[in-house]
Structure formats: C-alpha cells, structure tokens
Design a protein around this motif. Structure first.
Motif, PDB file in Angstrom:
ATOM      1  N   ARG A 123       0.830  -1.203   0.000  1.00 24.58           N
ATOM      2  CA  ARG A 123       0.000   0.000   0.000  1.00 24.58           C
ATOM      3  C   ARG A 123       0.866   1.256   0.000  1.00 24.58           C
ATOM      4  NH1 ARG A 123      -4.962   2.076   1.204  1.00 24.58           N
ATOM      5  NH2 ARG A 123      -5.894   0.022   1.286  1.00 24.58           N
ATOM      6  N   ALA A 124       1.932   1.227   0.789  1.00 27.74           N
ATOM      7  CA  ALA A 124       2.804   2.396   0.849  1.00 27.74           C
ATOM      8  C   ALA A 124       3.449   2.664  -0.506  1.00 27.74           C
ATOM      9  CB  ALA A 124       3.867   2.192   1.933  1.00 27.74           C
ATOM     10  N   GLN A 125       3.858   1.593  -1.179  1.00 24.47           N
ATOM     11  CA  GLN A 125       4.476   1.768  -2.486  1.00 24.47           C
ATOM     12  C   GLN A 125       3.470   2.301  -3.511  1.00 24.47           C
ATOM     13  OE1 GLN A 125       6.071  -2.129  -3.285  1.00 24.47           O
ATOM     14  NE2 GLN A 125       8.004  -1.718  -2.196  1.00 24.47           N
ATOM     15  N   LEU A 126       2.232   1.793  -3.473  1.00 22.50           N
ATOM     16  CA  LEU A 126       1.209   2.274  -4.402  1.00 22.50           C
ATOM     17  C   LEU A 126       0.855   3.731  -4.133  1.00 22.50           C
ATOM     18  CD1 LEU A 126      -1.168  -0.840  -4.560  1.00 22.50           C
ATOM     19  CD2 LEU A 126       0.267   0.062  -6.400  1.00 22.50           C
ATOM     20  N   GLU A 127       0.688   4.075  -2.834  1.00 19.83           N
ATOM     21  CA  GLU A 127       0.370   5.468  -2.501  1.00 19.83           C
ATOM     22  C   GLU A 127       1.501   6.400  -2.897  1.00 19.83           C
ATOM     23  OE1 GLU A 127      -0.492   5.362   1.615  1.00 19.83           O
ATOM     24  OE2 GLU A 127      -2.560   4.647   1.359  1.00 19.83           O
ATOM     25  N   ALA A 131       3.611   5.890  -5.356  1.00 15.20           N
ATOM     26  CA  ALA A 131       3.644   5.985  -6.809  1.00 15.20           C
ATOM     27  C   ALA A 131       2.532   6.891  -7.330  1.00 15.20           C
ATOM     28  CB  ALA A 131       3.531   4.593  -7.424  1.00 15.20           C
ATOM     29  N   LEU A 132       1.325   6.772  -6.720  1.00 15.01           N
ATOM     30  CA  LEU A 132       0.208   7.578  -7.205  1.00 15.01           C
ATOM     31  C   LEU A 132       0.320   9.041  -6.785  1.00 15.01           C
ATOM     32  CD1 LEU A 132      -2.761   5.108  -6.616  1.00 15.01           C
ATOM     33  CD2 LEU A 132      -1.579   5.639  -8.744  1.00 15.01           C
ATOM     34  N   GLY A 133       1.058   9.304  -5.739  1.00 16.05           N
ATOM     35  CA  GLY A 133       1.201  10.688  -5.287  1.00 16.05           C
ATOM     36  C   GLY A 133       2.518  11.308  -5.690  1.00 16.05           C
ATOM     37  N   ARG A 134       3.262  10.664  -6.570  1.00 15.98           N
ATOM     38  CA  ARG A 134       4.578  11.162  -6.976  1.00 15.98           C
ATOM     39  C   ARG A 134       4.422  12.457  -7.753  1.00 15.98           C
ATOM     40  NH1 ARG A 134       7.426   6.814 -10.213  1.00 15.98           N
ATOM     41  NH2 ARG A 134       7.313   5.813  -8.176  1.00 15.98           N
ATOM     42  N   LYS A 135       5.298  13.414  -7.454  1.00 20.43           N
ATOM     43  CA  LYS A 135       5.267  14.696  -8.151  1.00 20.43           C
ATOM     44  C   LYS A 135       5.877  14.555  -9.531  1.00 20.43           C
ATOM     45  CE  LYS A 135       5.540  17.487  -3.945  1.00 20.43           C
ATOM     46  NZ  LYS A 135       6.312  18.535  -3.228  1.00 20.43           N
ATOM     47  N   ARG A 136       5.444  15.411 -10.416  1.00 18.04           N
ATOM     48  CA  ARG A 136       5.980  15.426 -11.776  1.00 18.04           C
ATOM     49  C   ARG A 136       7.393  15.981 -11.791  1.00 18.04           C
ATOM     50  NH1 ARG A 136       2.592  14.477 -15.983  1.00 18.04           N
ATOM     51  NH2 ARG A 136       0.404  14.166 -15.424  1.00 18.04           N
ATOM     52  N   ALA A 137       8.118  15.582 -12.799  1.00 17.79           N
ATOM     53  CA  ALA A 137       9.490  16.048 -12.925  1.00 17.79           C
ATOM     54  C   ALA A 137       9.496  17.531 -13.265  1.00 17.79           C
ATOM     55  CB  ALA A 137      10.218  15.257 -14.004  1.00 17.79           C
ATOM     56  N   ALA A 138      10.625  18.171 -12.957  1.00 19.92           N
ATOM     57  CA  ALA A 138      10.764  19.597 -13.229  1.00 19.92           C
ATOM     58  C   ALA A 138      10.703  19.848 -14.728  1.00 19.92           C
ATOM     59  CB  ALA A 138      12.101  20.101 -12.675  1.00 19.92           C
ATOM     60  N   GLY A 139       9.991  20.908 -15.100  1.00 14.36           N
ATOM     61  CA  GLY A 139       9.851  21.229 -16.522  1.00 14.36           C
ATOM     62  C   GLY A 139       8.607  20.643 -17.151  1.00 14.36           C
TER      63      GLY A 139
END
Length: 208
Positions: free
Chosen positions: A31-35, A37-45
């Motif tokens: 669950r921690a890994q899925l959360e 991954a789903l809440g990961r911020k977009r790369a700069a640019g």
C-alpha cells in the motif's frame, strides 16, 4: 520498452479512503508503495499539473498476486480502467562535434569523388581532342611514309621487270619468252616486297 503505467482515476479512487482496495487488506509495504507511486510529483519542466501517477509493472503484478491469493471479486482489469501505458520521451544525446565534423568531411570527399566520376568522360574527350591536334604532325609523317613505301614498291617491281627483260635477251631470242620471264621475276619481287610491307605495318599497329 514501456515499464510503467499511467494510473487512471479508477485506481486512485480504489486506493483512497473508503475505496475498493481498503477492504482487501493490502500489505502495508504494498500500500505504501502504491500510494507513493500515485502521489509522486511530476518532474521539473513538466507543464502538466497534478501528480504524475506512474505505477511500475512490478507493483501491478504484486497487487494482482495479492488479489488472487484472497480470491477477491475485485478484478485487476476493473482497477486499471482508464489507465494507459506510459512511454517516456526519448531524449537524444547531443552529437559529438568531432563526429559531426568527420561526417561532413566524408560527405565532401564523397561529393568530390562523385563529381570526378561524372566528369570523367568529358575530361577524356577533351584529352582525346588535344591528343588529335598534337599528333597531327605524326599522322602526316605516317601518311608520307606510306606514300614513300608504295612508291618504292612500284619502282622496285618496275626495275625488276626491266632488268629481267633486258637481261633475258642473252638467253631467250623470242619476245614472248623475255616478257614472261620478266613478269615472273617482277611477281616474285613484288610478293617479297608485299610481305615486308605487311610485316612492317603489323609492327606499327602493335605499337599503337
């Protein structure tokens, strides 16, 4: 080759509070890994807004395995509704300046060789014209030598005929015999001269 999945809203809602995956008792680590991954911020640019929601195939396989072990009625294809394969843009590495310069040099060399190949026939024709004009004196000398050879042949045959005719008067008394003897000797001399002329012409043609 794609190795991640761009999660859709269906998977996000299922993992959120009160979602379908809450009652499936997912392992804490999964669950921690899925959360994450789903809440990961977009790369700069990246001009898009919101989280990137990239889930690796490895996490999807672990989720599928857990649902199968629990004999869950929640199917993976339902959770992945609206999801898409994520194909990151391939960033081309900058080209080596030395390699670019070398390729340009090779292109110039190939263009020069192609130009020489195309203009080769024109150059040969010009050279042949120049050779014809420069060898005009040589050709005139060849014609002159041929005329002299023919003249010598005629003179030699005529001299052989006259000499034989005059000399045969001491042997033959009849005019017909003297003429016949002169013709025979002149013919032999003429054939010999022709043989020598043919051999000389073959030698000249061989040198050309």
């Amino acid at each position: 080759m794609a190795s991640t999945l761009l999660a859709g809203e269906r998977l996000v809602r299922a993992l959120g509070p009160g979602g379908d995956l809450e009652r499936e008792q997912l392992p804490r680590k999964l669950r921690a890994q899925l959360e994450a991954a789903l809440g990961r911020k977009r790369a700069a640019g990246d001009s898009a807004t919101g989280p990137q929601r990239l889930v690796s195939f490895h996490l999807i396989r672990d989720l599928h395995q857990h649902l199968r072990e629990r004999n869950s009625r929640l199917y993976l294809h339902e959770l992945l509704e609206g999801s898409e394969l994520y194909l990151p843009e391939v960033v081309k590495p900058p080209r080596n300046p030395e390699l670019v310069a070398r390729l340009e040099k090779i292109k110039i060399q190939l263009a020069n060789e192609e130009y020489k190949r195309i203009t080769r026939n024109v150059t040969c024709q010009d050279a042949q014209r120049g050779g014809t004009l420069s060898d005009l004196g040589k050709q005139v000398r060849s014609v002159k030598a041929l005329v002299i050879t023919v003249f010598n042949f005629v003179v030699t045959v005529a001299a052989a005929f006259v000499c034989t005719y005059l000399g045969s008067q001491y042997i033959f008394t009849e005019m017909a015999s003297r003429v016949l003897a002169a013709l025979i000797v002149a013919s032999v001399v003429g054939l010999a001269e022709l043989y020598v002329m043919v051999r000389a012409m073959e030698g000249e043609l061989g040198e050309l």
